[in-house]
Design an enzyme around this catalytic site. Sequence first.
Site, PDB file in Angstrom:
ATOM      1  N   CYS A  60      10.698  76.846 187.719  1.00 22.54           N
ATOM      2  CA  CYS A  60      11.136  76.874 189.112  1.00 22.54           C
ATOM      3  C   CYS A  60      10.963  78.278 189.706  1.00 22.54           C
ATOM      4  O   CYS A  60       9.843  78.718 189.860  1.00 22.54           O
ATOM      5  CB  CYS A  60      12.559  76.330 189.236  1.00 22.54           C
ATOM      6  N   HIS A 155      13.212  71.760 186.231  1.00 24.02           N
ATOM      7  CA  HIS A 155      14.135  72.394 185.273  1.00 24.02           C
ATOM      8  C   HIS A 155      14.180  71.602 183.972  1.00 24.02           C
ATOM      9  O   HIS A 155      15.075  70.771 183.790  1.00 24.02           O
ATOM     10  CB  HIS A 155      15.543  72.466 185.878  1.00 24.02           C
ATOM     11  N   GLU A 157      15.241  72.450 181.213  1.00 20.97           N
ATOM     12  CA  GLU A 157      16.439  72.762 180.408  1.00 20.97           C
ATOM     13  C   GLU A 157      17.631  71.898 180.827  1.00 20.97           C
ATOM     14  O   GLU A 157      18.661  71.902 180.161  1.00 20.97           O
ATOM     15  CB  GLU A 157      16.778  74.259 180.509  1.00 20.97           C
TER      16      GLU A 157
HETATM   17  N1  GLN Z   1      13.689  77.741 195.927  1.00 21.74           N
HETATM   18  C1  GLN Z   1      13.944  78.767 194.971  1.00 21.74           C
HETATM   19  C2  GLN Z   1      13.079  79.999 195.270  1.00 21.74           C
HETATM   20  O1  GLN Z   1      12.337  80.011 196.182  1.00 21.74           O
HETATM   21  C3  GLN Z   1      13.731  78.288 193.551  1.00 21.74           C
HETATM   22  C4  GLN Z   1      14.768  77.252 193.171  1.00 21.74           C
HETATM   23  C5  GLN Z   1      15.047  77.121 191.694  1.00 21.74           C
HETATM   24  O2  GLN Z   1      14.711  77.956 190.887  1.00 21.74           O
HETATM   25  N2  GLN Z   1      15.748  76.059 191.357  1.00 21.74           N
HETATM   26  O3  GLN Z   1      13.138  80.960 194.579  1.00 21.74           O
END
Ligand code: GLN
Length: 180
Positions: A60, A155, A157
């Site tokens: 992410c 994610h 995890e």
């Molecule tokens: N939207 C977040 C960002 O731009 C990332 C979200 C996440 O890691 N769950 O950094």
Amino acid sequence: MLRHLGADAIEVRLPEQLNGLDGLVIPGGESTTMGKLMDTFGLTEPLRAFAAKHPVFGTCAGLIMLASRTAEGTQTLLGLMDITVRRNAFGSQVHSFEAPVDLCLENEDDHTVMTGVFIRAPWVEQHGPAVQVVATCDGHTVGVRQGHLLGVSFHPELTDDTRLHEYFLREVVAEARAAA
Ligand code: GLN
């Protein structure tokens, strides 16, 4: 997740904690904040140097940190993978969702499905020729590998499915070790 799979894992917050590690996971969070903290704590250049030689798995916001470009513009990125990510591409926090992800890890014909947890998730909008797409969701690229660098926009995890962490340890870390 890594400990459960038998790896020794420590948290890294300062540059010296990178010494002696075989690999690194950059987790989710908020990538602009992570970039600011990395700059403040002198972690940006040590992370770039570490990732030039060692396996890194970004999830992410961690995937965003690995990218060379975001669709939105400037923020501190590690700039290691030849990808453009669009932040929050799947919507805001209230649009968080679980969905089936098509995984293609080993070879082109070998597809499996895993459940992805998407939280303000980015997608990969564009990638260069050195980048292999390893996961898609609803036609969007949500997982990429470029040599010893692996990133997914969800994610892994947060489910009990250990396949991606196993893959990181087995293929990405082990390959990099063998090449060293
Ligand atoms: N939207 C977040 C960002 O731009 C990332 C979200 C996440 O890691 N769950 O950094």
